[in-house]
Scaffold this active site. Structure first.
Site, PDB file in Angstrom:
ATOM      1  N   ILE A 192       3.243  -2.155  -2.920  1.00 46.49           N
ATOM      2  CA  ILE A 192       3.093  -3.632  -3.059  1.00 46.49           C
ATOM      3  C   ILE A 192       2.266  -4.077  -4.501  1.00 46.49           C
ATOM      4  O   ILE A 192       2.540  -5.006  -5.276  1.00 46.49           O
ATOM      5  CB  ILE A 192       2.817  -4.628  -1.878  1.00 46.49           C
ATOM      6  CG1 ILE A 192       3.948  -4.153  -0.862  1.00 46.49           C
ATOM      7  CG2 ILE A 192       2.970  -5.959  -2.291  1.00 46.49           C
ATOM      8  CD1 ILE A 192       3.579  -4.870   0.587  1.00 46.49           C
TER       9      ILE A 192
ATOM     10  N   ASN B 134      -8.723   3.330  -3.499  1.00 43.30           N
ATOM     11  CA  ASN B 134      -9.449   4.624  -3.013  1.00 43.30           C
ATOM     12  C   ASN B 134      -8.390   5.838  -2.784  1.00 43.30           C
ATOM     13  O   ASN B 134      -8.964   6.797  -2.230  1.00 43.30           O
ATOM     14  CB  ASN B 134     -10.177   4.226  -1.828  1.00 43.30           C
ATOM     15  CG  ASN B 134      -9.181   3.868  -0.425  1.00 43.30           C
ATOM     16  OD1 ASN B 134      -8.173   3.816  -0.709  1.00 43.30           O
ATOM     17  ND2 ASN B 134      -9.873   3.590   0.512  1.00 43.30           N
TER      18      ASN B 134
ATOM     19  N   SER C  96       0.671 -10.500   7.011  1.00 39.76           N
ATOM     20  CA  SER C  96       1.785 -10.070   7.511  1.00 39.76           C
ATOM     21  C   SER C  96       2.299 -10.950   8.544  1.00 39.76           C
ATOM     22  O   SER C  96       1.632 -11.672   9.388  1.00 39.76           O
ATOM     23  CB  SER C  96       1.470  -8.747   8.074  1.00 39.76           C
ATOM     24  OG  SER C  96       2.615  -8.081   8.881  1.00 39.76           O
TER      25      SER C  96
ATOM     26  N   TYR D 200      -2.977  -2.555  13.897  1.00 39.11           N
ATOM     27  CA  TYR D 200      -2.797  -3.006  12.559  1.00 39.11           C
ATOM     28  C   TYR D 200      -2.528  -4.588  12.347  1.00 39.11           C
ATOM     29  O   TYR D 200      -3.125  -5.237  11.579  1.00 39.11           O
ATOM     30  CB  TYR D 200      -1.637  -2.430  11.894  1.00 39.11           C
ATOM     31  CG  TYR D 200      -1.218  -2.835  10.424  1.00 39.11           C
ATOM     32  CD1 TYR D 200       0.058  -3.793  10.493  1.00 39.11           C
ATOM     33  CD2 TYR D 200      -1.599  -3.042   9.280  1.00 39.11           C
ATOM     34  CE1 TYR D 200       0.406  -4.350   9.621  1.00 39.11           C
ATOM     35  CE2 TYR D 200      -1.340  -3.735   8.320  1.00 39.11           C
ATOM     36  CZ  TYR D 200      -0.109  -4.487   8.444  1.00 39.11           C
ATOM     37  OH  TYR D 200       0.576  -5.049   7.453  1.00 39.11           O
TER      38      TYR D 200
ATOM     39  N   LYS E 137      -5.068  -8.175  10.659  1.00 38.00           N
ATOM     40  CA  LYS E 137      -4.603  -8.985   9.789  1.00 38.00           C
ATOM     41  C   LYS E 137      -5.000 -10.340  10.435  1.00 38.00           C
ATOM     42  O   LYS E 137      -5.437 -11.229   9.649  1.00 38.00           O
ATOM     43  CB  LYS E 137      -2.884  -8.981   9.605  1.00 38.00           C
ATOM     44  CG  LYS E 137      -2.477  -7.828   8.844  1.00 38.00           C
ATOM     45  CD  LYS E 137      -3.224  -7.738   7.183  1.00 38.00           C
ATOM     46  CE  LYS E 137      -2.660  -6.402   6.766  1.00 38.00           C
ATOM     47  NZ  LYS E 137      -3.155  -6.271   5.113  1.00 38.00           N
TER      48      LYS E 137
ATOM     49  N   LEU F  47      11.691   1.698   7.960  1.00 42.86           N
ATOM     50  CA  LEU F  47      13.087   1.985   7.745  1.00 42.86           C
ATOM     51  C   LEU F  47      13.710   2.638   6.751  1.00 42.86           C
ATOM     52  O   LEU F  47      14.322   3.569   6.818  1.00 42.86           O
ATOM     53  CB  LEU F  47      13.923   0.826   8.389  1.00 42.86           C
ATOM     54  CG  LEU F  47      15.560   1.022   8.654  1.00 42.86           C
ATOM     55  CD1 LEU F  47      15.647   2.192   9.341  1.00 42.86           C
ATOM     56  CD2 LEU F  47      15.923  -0.305   8.956  1.00 42.86           C
TER      57      LEU F  47
ATOM     58  N   ARG G 173      15.338  -7.850  11.302  1.00 43.69           N
ATOM     59  CA  ARG G 173      14.080  -8.164  10.554  1.00 43.69           C
ATOM     60  C   ARG G 173      14.448  -8.875   9.398  1.00 43.69           C
ATOM     61  O   ARG G 173      15.786  -8.931   8.854  1.00 43.69           O
ATOM     62  CB  ARG G 173      13.477  -6.796  10.118  1.00 43.69           C
ATOM     63  CG  ARG G 173      12.890  -5.906  10.962  1.00 43.69           C
ATOM     64  CD  ARG G 173      11.526  -6.543  11.847  1.00 43.69           C
ATOM     65  NE  ARG G 173      11.080  -5.736  12.796  1.00 43.69           N
ATOM     66  CZ  ARG G 173      11.334  -5.617  14.238  1.00 43.69           C
ATOM     67  NH1 ARG G 173      12.510  -6.385  14.551  1.00 43.69           N
ATOM     68  NH2 ARG G 173      10.895  -5.116  15.172  1.00 43.69           N
TER      69      ARG G 173
ATOM     70  N   ARG H 220      10.949   1.629  20.292  1.00 43.88           N
ATOM     71  CA  ARG H 220       9.760   2.312  19.740  1.00 43.88           C
ATOM     72  C   ARG H 220       8.548   1.155  20.286  1.00 43.88           C
ATOM     73  O   ARG H 220       8.651   0.048  20.387  1.00 43.88           O
ATOM     74  CB  ARG H 220       9.590   2.092  18.297  1.00 43.88           C
ATOM     75  CG  ARG H 220       8.517   2.654  17.545  1.00 43.88           C
ATOM     76  CD  ARG H 220       8.447   3.012  15.929  1.00 43.88           C
ATOM     77  NE  ARG H 220       8.922   1.604  15.556  1.00 43.88           N
ATOM     78  CZ  ARG H 220       8.859   1.436  13.975  1.00 43.88           C
ATOM     79  NH1 ARG H 220       8.765   2.410  13.513  1.00 43.88           N
ATOM     80  NH2 ARG H 220       9.032   0.136  13.500  1.00 43.88           N
TER      81      ARG H 220
END
Ligand code: WQD
Length: 359
Positions: free
Chosen positions: A15, A35, A132, A157, A161, A208, A239, A301
């Site tokens: 991104i 990095n 997100s 994760y 955020k 995906l 989504r 999942r």
């Protein structure tokens, strides 16, 4: 005084690199740091940013720098007058975050804290934070607006955020010099129309679209579909897929708003407002590319939610931004990148002006 110089952390990433294209095209001077934990490159530079220079014909100042090394970051702020920062640099693999929470909290939270401290020391209070839709957790209602509660999150994760958004709210409440926008991305896919830059994580693919492209290239035998018993039209997960170039232009729109208004802190959804199932996306991908994507149905999942799509109305109203690219564009552009670069970026750098500095 209009912003001139923007620091993009994670600028060599998927991104980040697409955002740098739009920033250069909008006339900003860009300083990028990375990095290389999740992007190809080294102290000599980044192939993605070299190609960004090729696309735009403009220069990027690049540093290999880890936000956990405060002195190196301080040096960059000492050397340049930075008007605003777009902060992408973070670990972002949902599954990995569940196995290595400490690495995620250290990298994502400490990296943000170091950046904020050094920004403040250099009187730089203009920040766009890469957040997100994961901060919403399992939606209570759809489409999701920015007023939907955040915090009931199913993975580490997403929690990093969420925690950072909460830290930024506290910071803004304590010191009104800060001017912050958090952009809540939905599912970024696609690639720049040139096919020169795209998604090339140094780690295993998890999302995906790249998986689907690997199957279409014949690099993987089948696409595993995680769950076809969701309460959706065809049972597969839904989504809000958004073209990465729409996401990039959303960041330029956010800088424009920060430049014109002191809003202290505000979050915006960056999505299309359309929910698309796995099966629907596979269908569009096969139609657009002519490739076949054999499917294998498996169980759900862990950590996945059933459905998520944005109400993009606030960004339209206040950022004067809305997504322009279609699902067909996303598939065609991703496929062009993938077929032109079946093994991702070259692991050896071409000599170019976008040679890095190591910090
Ligand atoms: C999409 C759908 C899967 C792979 C993640 C992050 C989110 C954001 C985008 C950064 C789901 C299904 C997937 C596969 C499948 N990242 N799927 N087979 O999990 O919605 O979002 O990436 O901001 O924060 O959480 O994206 O692409 O992994 O999954 O069936 O091989 O595709 O179950 O329904 P996700 P995804």
């Amino acid at each position: 005084m209009p912003f001139k110089t923007v620091l993009v952390t994670g600028g060599a990433g998927y991104i980040g690199s697409h955002c740098v294209v739009e920033l250069l095209e909008a006339g900003y001077e860009v300083i990028a740091l990375d990095n290389f934990v999740n992007a190809v490159g080294n102290a000599e530079g980044s192939p993605a940013l070299q190609r960004v220079e090729q696309i735009t014909g403009k220069k990027v100042t690049f540093y290999q720098c880890d936000l956990l090394h405060k002195e190196a970051l301080e040096d960059i702020f000492d050397k340049h007058t930075i008007d605003c920062v777009i902060h992408f640099a973070a670990l972002k693999a949902v599954g990995e975050s569940m196995q290595q929470p400490l690495m995620y909290y250290q990298n994502n939270l400490l990296g943000m804290l170091n950046l904020l401290e050094i920004m403040r020391r250099h009187n730089c209070f203009q920040l766009v934070f890469s957040s997100s839709c994961t901060v919403y957790g399992e939606p209570e209602s759809l489409p999701i607006t920015e007023t939907h509660p955040t915090g009931t999150i199913t993975n580490v994760y997403g929690r990093t955020k969420y925690f950072i958004e909460e830290m930024l709210k506290d910071l803004s409440a304590a010191d009104n010099a800060w001017n912050i926008i958090a952009l809540r991305y939905f599912n970024p896919v696609g690639a720049h129309q040139s096919g020169l830059i795209g998604e090339d994580p140094t780690k295993e693919f998890t999302n995906l679209m790249p998986f689907m492209a690997q199957v279409a290239l014949g690099k993987k035998p089948v696409l595993t579909v995680f769950g076809d018993d969701y309460a959706t039209e065809d049972g597969t997960g839904v989504r809000d897929y958004i073209h990465v170039m729409d996401l990039a232009s959303g960041h330029v729109a956010a800088l424009n708003l920060l430049n014109s208004k002191h809003l202290r802190i505000k979050a915006f959804n960056l999505g299309t407002g359309k929910g698309v199932s796995v099966r629907q996306l596979v269908g569009v991908f096969e139609r657009v590319t002519g490739a076949k994507v054999p499917l294998k149905m498996e169980g759900r999942r862990i950590g996945d939610i059933c459905a998520m799509w944005a109400d993009p109305g606030l960004a339209k109203e206040e950022l004067n931004w809305s997504a322009k690219f279609t699902l067909e564009d996303m598939c065609a552009d991703f496929w062009r990148w993938q077929t032109m670069n079946p093994d991702g970026y070259p692991k050896k750098l071409k000599h170019s002006s976008c040679n890095g500095h190591s910090k």
